[in-house]
Design an enzyme around this catalytic site. Structure first.
Site, PDB file in Angstrom:
ATOM      1  N   ASP A  20       0.693  -1.312   0.080  1.00 22.03           N
ATOM      2  CA  ASP A  20      -0.167  -0.113  -0.170  1.00 22.03           C
ATOM      3  C   ASP A  20       0.789   1.286  -0.109  1.00 22.03           C
ATOM      4  O   ASP A  20       0.471   2.294   0.560  1.00 22.03           O
ATOM      5  CB  ASP A  20      -0.920  -0.236   1.317  1.00 22.03           C
ATOM      6  CG  ASP A  20      -1.720  -1.283   1.228  1.00 22.03           C
ATOM      7  OD1 ASP A  20      -2.102  -1.645   0.385  1.00 22.03           O
ATOM      8  OD2 ASP A  20      -2.171  -1.952   2.295  1.00 22.03           O
ATOM      9  N   LYS A  34       1.893   1.811  -5.215  1.00 22.66           N
ATOM     10  CA  LYS A  34       2.373   1.304  -6.269  1.00 22.66           C
ATOM     11  C   LYS A  34       1.464   1.720  -7.832  1.00 22.66           C
ATOM     12  O   LYS A  34       2.035   1.897  -8.808  1.00 22.66           O
ATOM     13  CB  LYS A  34       2.334  -0.475  -6.198  1.00 22.66           C
ATOM     14  CG  LYS A  34       3.538  -0.733  -5.309  1.00 22.66           C
ATOM     15  CD  LYS A  34       3.564  -2.141  -4.896  1.00 22.66           C
ATOM     16  CE  LYS A  34       2.206  -2.631  -4.292  1.00 22.66           C
ATOM     17  NZ  LYS A  34       2.125  -2.286  -2.882  1.00 22.66           N
ATOM     18  N   GLY A  82      -4.614  -4.113  -3.497  1.00 23.62           N
ATOM     19  CA  GLY A  82      -5.572  -3.312  -3.809  1.00 23.62           C
ATOM     20  C   GLY A  82      -4.737  -2.169  -4.307  1.00 23.62           C
ATOM     21  O   GLY A  82      -3.999  -1.727  -3.537  1.00 23.62           O
ATOM     22  N   HIS A  83      -4.653  -1.555  -5.510  1.00 20.16           N
ATOM     23  CA  HIS A  83      -4.137  -0.606  -6.033  1.00 20.16           C
ATOM     24  C   HIS A  83      -4.976   0.360  -6.473  1.00 20.16           C
ATOM     25  O   HIS A  83      -5.634   0.258  -7.370  1.00 20.16           O
ATOM     26  CB  HIS A  83      -3.195  -0.995  -7.433  1.00 20.16           C
ATOM     27  CG  HIS A  83      -1.993  -2.026  -6.946  1.00 20.16           C
ATOM     28  ND1 HIS A  83      -1.104  -2.326  -7.626  1.00 20.16           N
ATOM     29  CD2 HIS A  83      -2.033  -2.630  -5.693  1.00 20.16           C
ATOM     30  CE1 HIS A  83      -0.245  -3.181  -7.061  1.00 20.16           C
ATOM     31  NE2 HIS A  83      -0.796  -3.647  -5.967  1.00 20.16           N
ATOM     32  N   GLN A  87       1.672  -6.624  -3.331  1.00 18.58           N
ATOM     33  CA  GLN A  87       2.216  -6.619  -1.944  1.00 18.58           C
ATOM     34  C   GLN A  87       3.567  -5.923  -1.968  1.00 18.58           C
ATOM     35  O   GLN A  87       3.948  -4.901  -2.555  1.00 18.58           O
ATOM     36  CB  GLN A  87       2.500  -8.123  -1.424  1.00 18.58           C
ATOM     37  CG  GLN A  87       1.117  -8.613  -1.293  1.00 18.58           C
ATOM     38  CD  GLN A  87       0.416  -9.169  -2.450  1.00 18.58           C
ATOM     39  OE1 GLN A  87       1.097  -9.709  -3.195  1.00 18.58           O
ATOM     40  NE2 GLN A  87      -0.671  -8.794  -2.944  1.00 18.58           N
ATOM     41  N   THR A  99      -7.602  -1.049   0.899  1.00 17.70           N
ATOM     42  CA  THR A  99      -8.337  -0.834  -0.549  1.00 17.70           C
ATOM     43  C   THR A  99      -9.128  -2.241  -0.491  1.00 17.70           C
ATOM     44  O   THR A  99     -10.047  -2.357  -1.420  1.00 17.70           O
ATOM     45  CB  THR A  99      -7.023  -0.856  -1.549  1.00 17.70           C
ATOM     46  OG1 THR A  99      -6.421   0.365  -1.031  1.00 17.70           O
ATOM     47  CG2 THR A  99      -7.764  -0.363  -3.012  1.00 17.70           C
TER      48      THR A  99
HETATM   49  P1  GDP Z   1      -0.543   0.030  -3.515  1.00 20.07           P
HETATM   50  O1  GDP Z   1      -1.178  -0.996  -3.145  1.00 20.07           O
HETATM   51  O2  GDP Z   1       0.867   0.218  -3.344  1.00 20.07           O
HETATM   52  O3  GDP Z   1      -1.130   0.459  -4.846  1.00 20.07           O
HETATM   53  O4  GDP Z   1      -1.220   1.418  -2.651  1.00 20.07           O
HETATM   54  P2  GDP Z   1      -2.807   1.619  -2.256  1.00 20.07           P
HETATM   55  O5  GDP Z   1      -3.510   2.251  -3.510  1.00 20.07           O
HETATM   56  O6  GDP Z   1      -3.351   0.606  -1.494  1.00 20.07           O
HETATM   57  O7  GDP Z   1      -2.516   2.860  -1.120  1.00 20.07           O
HETATM   58  C1  GDP Z   1      -2.154   3.984  -1.693  1.00 20.07           C
HETATM   59  C2  GDP Z   1      -2.950   5.107  -0.987  1.00 20.07           C
HETATM   60  O8  GDP Z   1      -2.331   6.455  -1.013  1.00 20.07           O
HETATM   61  C3  GDP Z   1      -4.149   5.360  -2.342  1.00 20.07           C
HETATM   62  O9  GDP Z   1      -5.233   5.925  -1.620  1.00 20.07           O
HETATM   63  C4  GDP Z   1      -3.389   6.461  -3.172  1.00 20.07           C
HETATM   64  O10 GDP Z   1      -4.430   7.033  -3.877  1.00 20.07           O
HETATM   65  C5  GDP Z   1      -2.875   7.162  -2.091  1.00 20.07           C
HETATM   66  N1  GDP Z   1      -1.826   7.747  -2.560  1.00 20.07           N
HETATM   67  C6  GDP Z   1      -0.617   7.470  -3.469  1.00 20.07           C
HETATM   68  N2  GDP Z   1       0.364   8.521  -3.501  1.00 20.07           N
HETATM   69  C7  GDP Z   1       0.079   9.420  -2.519  1.00 20.07           C
HETATM   70  C8  GDP Z   1       0.650  10.716  -2.123  1.00 20.07           C
HETATM   71  O11 GDP Z   1       1.755  11.143  -2.658  1.00 20.07           O
HETATM   72  N3  GDP Z   1      -0.139  11.685  -1.166  1.00 20.07           N
HETATM   73  C9  GDP Z   1      -1.366  11.186  -0.743  1.00 20.07           C
HETATM   74  N4  GDP Z   1      -1.913  11.939   0.132  1.00 20.07           N
HETATM   75  N5  GDP Z   1      -1.878  10.036  -0.980  1.00 20.07           N
HETATM   76  C10 GDP Z   1      -1.062   9.288  -2.036  1.00 20.07           C
HETATM   77  P1  IMO Z   2      -1.058  -4.141  -2.248  1.00 16.99           P
HETATM   78  O1  IMO Z   2      -0.784  -4.742  -3.416  1.00 16.99           O
HETATM   79  C1  IMO Z   2      -1.106  -5.050   2.295  1.00 16.99           C
HETATM   80  C2  IMO Z   2      -1.102  -8.821   3.605  1.00 16.99           C
HETATM   81  C3  IMO Z   2      -2.107  -9.553   4.422  1.00 16.99           C
HETATM   82  C4  IMO Z   2      -1.705 -10.473   5.489  1.00 16.99           C
HETATM   83  C5  IMO Z   2      -0.656 -11.014   4.504  1.00 16.99           C
HETATM   84  C6  IMO Z   2      -0.897 -12.274   4.009  1.00 16.99           C
HETATM   85  O2  IMO Z   2      -2.124  -3.481  -2.212  1.00 16.99           O
HETATM   86  O3  IMO Z   2       0.269  -3.702  -1.567  1.00 16.99           O
HETATM   87  P2  IMO Z   2      -2.721 -12.917   1.806  1.00 16.99           P
HETATM   88  O4  IMO Z   2      -3.992 -12.976   1.659  1.00 16.99           O
HETATM   89  O5  IMO Z   2      -1.742 -12.399   0.878  1.00 16.99           O
HETATM   90  O6  IMO Z   2      -2.294 -14.563   2.112  1.00 16.99           O
HETATM   91  O7  IMO Z   2      -2.440 -12.182   3.252  1.00 16.99           O
HETATM   92  O8  IMO Z   2      -0.271  -9.892   3.287  1.00 16.99           O
HETATM   93  N1  IMO Z   2      -1.229  -8.491   2.378  1.00 16.99           N
HETATM   94  C7  IMO Z   2      -1.405  -7.237   1.985  1.00 16.99           C
HETATM   95  N2  IMO Z   2      -0.991  -6.091   2.872  1.00 16.99           N
HETATM   96  N3  IMO Z   2      -1.199  -4.631   0.886  1.00 16.99           N
HETATM   97  C8  IMO Z   2      -1.255  -5.618   0.039  1.00 16.99           C
HETATM   98  O9  IMO Z   2      -1.291  -5.685  -1.187  1.00 16.99           O
HETATM   99  C9  IMO Z   2      -1.442  -7.122   0.327  1.00 16.99           C
HETATM  100  N4  IMO Z   2      -1.587  -8.032   0.155  1.00 16.99           N
HETATM  101  C10 IMO Z   2      -1.620  -9.206   1.098  1.00 16.99           C
HETATM  102  O10 IMO Z   2      -3.059  -8.441   5.115  1.00 16.99           O
HETATM  103  O11 IMO Z   2      -1.146  -9.606   6.395  1.00 16.99           O
HETATM  104 MG    MG Z   3      -2.861  -1.659  -1.763  1.00 13.93          MG
END
Ligand code: GDP
Ligand code: IMO
Ligand code: MG
Length: 432
Positions: A13, A16, A40-41, A228, A303
């Site tokens: 999270d 990415k 969840g991206h 991840q 997400t």
């Molecule tokens: P990912 O799983 O690595 O793609 O990240 P997620 O989407 O799960 O979580 C990142 C969150 O941070 C999302 O809600 C993005 O919209 C938000 N985000 C990404 N870059 C920035 C930033 O520079 N500033 C802020 N405030 N939010 C950001």
């Molecule tokens: P993104 O791509 C954050 C965590 C779960 C749990 C562990 C194992 O959005 O960064 P699983 O269901 O994969 O066997 O769970 O990994 N986990 C994540 N945490 N972001 C993710 O994906 C994750 N995908 C799995 O919460 O601790």
């Molecule tokens: Mg995520």
């Protein structure tokens, strides 16, 4: 022939999805190479009328949102077919063209018995649970390693599929009924469930290893987008509190069929603080109102599962670890804007493990569980930085924060995120 890998430096999270979107039409292919719908991206795309559209992608690579980019689901991914087609239908309903999508013939399929096993295993583990997303990820990768997995290519020959499902259920039904006291899965029902989407899937299925290597030969740019992150990698993360796939740069190769010698750039995404979802050690975790501040200001709620994310300060030890294990060439430091208003910002530079200083990540699990952060305190800023587009636009203390983080993290800071939107970024060194 650039092949760029985007990986998570922390516990997931980090942003990415946003980093992938930022590269946009500078790339020709975007490949998801590991994980499944545990990811969840979030991508926030500006619209011509000044508003923005938010998308949450789970199984599809974020590049699917960029017109003209070919999205690829690589062999290293595990696919829940229902989720795949729901996600495609949802995007189509919002006007996103998904017709270029390619799916590896060698990717594995998440069957319903593995979703059930994921949930029931967690219940049985009780206080030792991992806190998985319950999507069947772990049991499906276990089947892959155990050589009883079902692959995409198996869906197109019913006789072979039936044989493979029978073989898998011979073992899995013992586990379901005798270990967990659940009902046995029926071969007919599983075959029917897996065949339900086969006709619709068939035109998307390809030898994606060949496709991607040919694309590189033709001078195309391929982006490999991790699910991840480094600390959740099955080999290099905080085992056993990890996911079951290879989320690091090595996984970008095995999960796509692109050889290591072809990777030209490794971009690690790191938040200006840290978060974690699920169980497991987390040295800089905050349990006080600062943790609530980061969670609320940063919108740190999962997400995929909606769970509140655990929050803590930036940890340079894990960033250096990520730099080393992935061979990071560039960091993207996201969410700097979230730190605005904090008077003095702690940054973890090393750990104290039972009185011994560790400058690098302890290899021993117990040591990491005992690690206490050694902090350096950096002066904060109060100005709104979301409109900054160059490093010089940032207040002096924010510039100094970035500079100090860069010194202790093992690679240069090439992009700084100052907001969730595509353009809310400071690009110091372009990523492509
Ligand atoms: P990912 O799983 O690595 O793609 O990240 P997620 O989407 O799960 O979580 C990142 C969150 O941070 C999302 O809600 C993005 O919209 C938000 N985000 C990404 N870059 C920035 C930033 O520079 N500033 C802020 N405030 N939010 C950001
Ligand atoms: P993104 O791509 C954050 C965590 C779960 C749990 C562990 C194992 O959005 O960064 P699983 O269901 O994969 O066997 O769970 O990994 N986990 C994540 N945490 N972001 C993710 O994906 C994750 N995908 C799995 O919460 O601790
Ligand atoms: Mg995520």
């Amino acid at each position: 022939m650039p092949a760029i890998a985007i990986i998570g430096a922390q516990w997931g999270d980090e942003g990415k999805g946003k980093a992938t979107d930022l590269l946009g039409s500078d790339v020709d292919y975007v490949v998801k190479f590991n994980g499944g719908n545990n990811a969840g991206h979030t991508v926030v795309i500006p619209q011509p009328d000044g508003t923005s559209e938010k998308y949450a992608l789970h199984l599809l690579p974020s590049g699917i949102l960029t017109p003209g980019v070919t999205p690829v689901i690589g062999n290293g991914v595990v696919i829940d077919l229902d989720v795949l087609f729901h996600e495609i239908d949802d995007l189509n309903a919002r006007g996103v063209d998904t017709s270029l999508l390619k799916v590896s013939a060698s990717a594995h399929v998440i069957a319903s018995y593995n979703r059930e096993l994921d949930k029931v295993t967690e219940r049985f583990l009780g206080s030792r649970k991992i806190g998985t997303t319950g999507r069947g990820i772990g049991p499906t990768y276990a089947d892959k390693m155990n050589r009883i997995g079902i692959r995409i290519q198996d869906l197109f020959d019913e006789k072979i599929l039936r044989q493979k499902v029978e073989g898998a259920l011979e073992l899995k039904n013992h586990v379901l009924t005798k270990v967990y006291n659940r009902r046995a899965a029926s071969v007919d029902a599983v075959v029917e469930e897996l065949l339900a989407h086969a006709d619709r899937l068939k035109p998307m299925v390809a030898d994606t290893m060949l496709l991607l290597n040919d694309a590189l030969d033709e001078g195309k740019t391929v982006l490999l987008e991790a699910g991840q992150a480094t600390q959740l990698d099955v080999d290099h993360g905080n085992y056993p509190f990890v996911t079951s796939s290879s989320a690091t740069a090595g996984g970008a190769c095995t999960g796509s069929g692109i050889p290591p010698t072809r990777l030209t750039r490794i971009v690690a995404i790191a938040k200006a603080y840290t978060t974690r979802v699920g169980e497991g050690p987390y040295p800089t975790e905050l349990f006080d109102e600062m943790g609530d501040f980061l969670r609320n200001t940063g919108g740190e709620f999962g997400t995929t599962t909606g769970r509140p994310r655990r929050c803590g300060w930036y940890d340079a030890v894990i960033s250096r670890y990520a730099a080393r294990v992935n061979g990071v060439t560039d960091f993207v430091l996201t969410k700097l804007d979230v730190l605005t208003g904090i008077e003095s910002i702690p940054v973890c530079v090393a750990y104290d493990v039972d009185g011994v200083r560790f400058d690098e990540m302890p290899v021993n699990q117990t040591d990491f569980h005992h690690a206490k952060p050694i902090y350096e305190y950096l002066p904060g800023w109060t100005e709104d930085i979301s409109g900054c587009r160059t490093l010089a636009d940032l207040p002096a203390n924010a510039q100094a924060y970035v500079k100090r983080i860069e010194e202790i993290s093992g690679a240069r800071m090439s992009v700084i995120g100052v907001g969730p939107g595509r353009h809310e970024s400071i690009v110091i060194h372009p990523l492509a």
